[in-house]
Design a protein around this motif. Sequence first.
Motif, PDB file in Angstrom:
ATOM      1  N   SER A 151       0.810  -1.249  -0.060  1.00 47.77           N
ATOM      2  CA  SER A 151      -0.137   0.114  -0.093  1.00 47.77           C
ATOM      3  C   SER A 151       0.751   1.257   0.000  1.00 47.77           C
ATOM      4  N   HIS A 155      -1.794   6.377  -0.879  1.00 49.76           N
ATOM      5  CA  HIS A 155      -3.019   6.654  -2.065  1.00 49.76           C
ATOM      6  C   HIS A 155      -4.206   6.693  -1.405  1.00 49.76           C
ATOM      7  N   LYS A 156      -5.164   7.363  -2.167  1.00 46.81           N
ATOM      8  CA  LYS A 156      -6.508   7.655  -1.541  1.00 46.81           C
ATOM      9  C   LYS A 156      -7.515   7.367  -2.627  1.00 46.81           C
ATOM     10  N   HIS A 157      -8.496   7.295  -2.309  1.00 42.60           N
ATOM     11  CA  HIS A 157      -9.804   7.170  -3.231  1.00 42.60           C
ATOM     12  C   HIS A 157     -10.936   7.534  -2.457  1.00 42.60           C
ATOM     13  N   GLU A 165     -10.218   9.554  -9.938  1.00 42.79           N
ATOM     14  CA  GLU A 165     -10.271   9.054  -8.762  1.00 42.79           C
ATOM     15  C   GLU A 165     -11.806   8.603  -8.409  1.00 42.79           C
ATOM     16  N   GLU A 170     -12.911   1.724   2.680  1.00 39.71           N
ATOM     17  CA  GLU A 170     -12.304   0.322   2.423  1.00 39.71           C
ATOM     18  C   GLU A 170     -12.036  -0.088   4.034  1.00 39.71           C
ATOM     19  N   TRP A 216      -5.114   9.232   2.963  1.00 38.66           N
ATOM     20  CA  TRP A 216      -4.036   8.653   2.516  1.00 38.66           C
ATOM     21  C   TRP A 216      -3.931   7.190   3.263  1.00 38.66           C
ATOM     22  N   TRP A 244     -11.785   1.190  -9.553  1.00 35.75           N
ATOM     23  CA  TRP A 244     -10.706   1.399  -8.509  1.00 35.75           C
ATOM     24  C   TRP A 244      -9.640   2.276  -9.076  1.00 35.75           C
ATOM     25  N   ILE A 246      -7.234   5.461  -8.027  1.00 34.67           N
ATOM     26  CA  ILE A 246      -6.616   6.001  -6.801  1.00 34.67           C
ATOM     27  C   ILE A 246      -5.615   7.423  -7.482  1.00 34.67           C
ATOM     28  N   ARG A 247      -5.427   8.149  -6.361  1.00 29.89           N
ATOM     29  CA  ARG A 247      -4.400   9.224  -6.210  1.00 29.89           C
ATOM     30  C   ARG A 247      -3.240   8.834  -5.561  1.00 29.89           C
ATOM     31  N   ASP A 248      -2.035   8.967  -5.983  1.00 33.32           N
ATOM     32  CA  ASP A 248      -0.869   8.824  -4.962  1.00 33.32           C
ATOM     33  C   ASP A 248      -0.706  10.180  -4.277  1.00 33.32           C
TER      34      ASP A 248
END
Length: 278
Positions: A151, A155-157, A165, A170, A216, A244, A246-248
């Motif tokens: 992980s 990252h985030k979503h 995104e 989760e 994050w 899915w 995501i942004r880092d």
Amino acid sequence: MPVTASHEMGHTALRVLTLEAGQTYAHACGEREWIVLPLAGACAVRCAEPSEVFELRGRESVFGGVSDFVYLPRDTEAEIASAGGGRFALVGARCERRLTARYGAAADVSVELRGAGRCSRQVNNFAAADAFDCDRLIAVEVLTPGGNWSSYPPHKHDEDHPGVESRLEEIYYFEIAPHGDTPGLGYQRVTPSPAGKTDILAEVRSGDAVLIPDGWHGPSIAAPGHDMYYLNVMAGPPGPPREWLIRDHPDHGWIRDTWAAQDVDPRLPFYRAEDQNR
């Protein structure tokens, strides 16, 4: 009671069952779709509507192989029975559509290696968004060799930006391999994002779960000598596509650029789906 862990959020749910030999658990799906995933042991899953029984061969442990699984639709009843006993995860998501109960074969699960060097990990995409049809539920397994970070980059979503995104909450459920008689441990970090306030630094052991409504998330750190397994359960609100994205984290995304010059950890894969008996 066979339910040894139960966690619910706005869209996602997780239950972990520990069944003794010959024990049966009655499960009401309600407004959620569910997947029954063996963690250790085999079971039979009886679905009431449509009436069907699915036999799951399961596996010895999460570190020993990919497992087959069963999808259960919303608004039905089910029974899970294990002749030999074992542990079984039920992962669920609130949904609108009622799909068909289905069997997922272990040999059909895509096993992916991500990252490189000390960021190497294995992902079992049994119910990834592009791998298995669900209404809202997304679920995968991640295995990380001892001493590695997964992980990562964080990252985030937690925001809906079409094509960029996804908004998904989760649940992380952990199992950590022991070393002899010494129980395993690891660590999970979640830091606040612009869309939320979640701030967690948790020591995790087998049976622990971390709930992530936003933020994050990462790294998931496997202590040296203790391989780490986690089950990711994700779902978002109705409306947006089931995907899915995501942004880092902007401070740490550069780490991906270093992987091209590194080899994948030679301890991976733990196993391959094609090794499972069809």
